[in-house]
Design a protein around this motif. Structure first.
Motif, PDB file in Angstrom:
ATOM      1  N   GLN A   1       0.810  -1.218   0.000  1.00  0.00           N
ATOM      2  CA  GLN A   1       0.000   0.000   0.000  1.00  0.00           C
ATOM      3  C   GLN A   1       0.844   1.269   0.000  1.00  0.00           C
ATOM      4  O   GLN A   1       0.335   2.348  -0.267  1.00  0.00           O
TER       5      GLN A   1
ATOM      6  N   ASP B   1       3.511   3.613  -5.078  1.00  0.00           N
ATOM      7  CA  ASP B   1       2.845   4.726  -5.749  1.00  0.00           C
ATOM      8  C   ASP B   1       3.018   4.591  -7.254  1.00  0.00           C
ATOM      9  O   ASP B   1       4.087   4.250  -7.741  1.00  0.00           O
ATOM     10  N   GLN B   2       1.950   4.847  -7.968  1.00  0.00           N
ATOM     11  CA  GLN B   2       1.945   4.831  -9.432  1.00  0.00           C
ATOM     12  C   GLN B   2       1.076   6.000  -9.856  1.00  0.00           C
ATOM     13  O   GLN B   2      -0.092   6.057  -9.487  1.00  0.00           O
TER      14      GLN B   2
ATOM     15  N   ASP C   1      -2.159   4.753 -12.220  1.00  0.00           N
ATOM     16  CA  ASP C   1      -3.003   3.631 -11.810  1.00  0.00           C
ATOM     17  C   ASP C   1      -3.127   3.578 -10.296  1.00  0.00           C
ATOM     18  O   ASP C   1      -2.238   4.009  -9.575  1.00  0.00           O
ATOM     19  N   SER C   2      -4.244   3.019  -9.837  1.00  0.00           N
ATOM     20  CA  SER C   2      -4.427   2.866  -8.398  1.00  0.00           C
ATOM     21  C   SER C   2      -5.100   1.537  -8.110  1.00  0.00           C
ATOM     22  O   SER C   2      -5.699   0.925  -8.987  1.00  0.00           O
TER      23      SER C   2
ATOM     24  N   THR D   1      -6.947  -0.966  -4.686  1.00  0.00           N
ATOM     25  CA  THR D   1      -7.423  -1.132  -3.322  1.00  0.00           C
ATOM     26  C   THR D   1      -7.498  -2.623  -3.055  1.00  0.00           C
ATOM     27  O   THR D   1      -8.063  -3.366  -3.865  1.00  0.00           O
TER      28      THR D   1
END
Length: 183
Positions: free
Chosen positions: A122, A125-126, A129-130, A132
């Motif tokens: 978590q 970082d991108q 794109d994300s 969950t």
């Protein structure tokens, strides 16, 4: 009797690891599964089983049967209808009306990842794109294209130490529809 969804990874892609859906259905029948139904050529199989087994046990059973019959490794993730229902009803990205369905995917993990692995992941970082993580499912939003994302099956498998396979949102919804129509 319980209905399950088997999600096979990487079959019939680019002419490699080819399995005809009719052959796959026969394999599932030999494993004493009933009501076997496939959806598209990429390895989605809905089936019922009278024998009570965990989804992990079923994943390994199907994996081994494919290896024995076809001679190659295919990662397999099995989910119950209730697990698929939770995925279909709880995509956090769809709460944003600006997000298009075509940009949403779900990576299914064979088992729950460790809490430490999830916490480390978590922090990644991108910019485009994300994701969950929800139990053994990862909701993805890829603003450009899933095929250009660094959040691939291999990426999640390495970071979470769990076999994985990804489906686009349209396929997830269709599989859920087929499951509830089968019950």
């Amino acid at each position: 009797m319980t209905t399950y969804i088997a999600l096979l990874r990487g079959i019939n892609v680019g002419g490699k690891r080819k399995i005809l859906m009719s052959d796959l259905k026969q394999l599932f029948a030999r494993l004493n599964f009933t009501n076997v139904q496939t959806y598209i050529q990429s390895g989605n199989v809905i089936f019922t089983s009278l024998k009570k087994q965990t989804t992990i046990e079923l994943s390994l059973l199907i994996h081994d049967a494919i290896l024995n019959q076809f001679g190659f490794e295919v990662p397999v993730v099995v989910k119950t209808i209730s697990e698929l229902e939770q995925v279909a009803l709880n995509n956090p990205f769809l709460e944003d009306p600006a997000i298009e369905i075509k940009d949403c995917h779900v990576t299914f993990l064979r088992h729950l990842p460790s809490k430490e692995a999830v916490e480390a992941l978590q922090k990644m970082d991108q910019p485009t794109d994300s994701f969950t993580i929800d139990n053994s499912n990862i909701y993805l939003h890829c603003t450009d294209s899933y095929h250009k994302s660094k959040f691939t099956n291999t990426f999640f498998e390495k970071k979470l130490a769990a076999p994985a396979t990804t489906r686009n949102w349209k396929t997830v919804l269709k599989l859920y529809e087929l499951c509830i129509n089968q019950v």
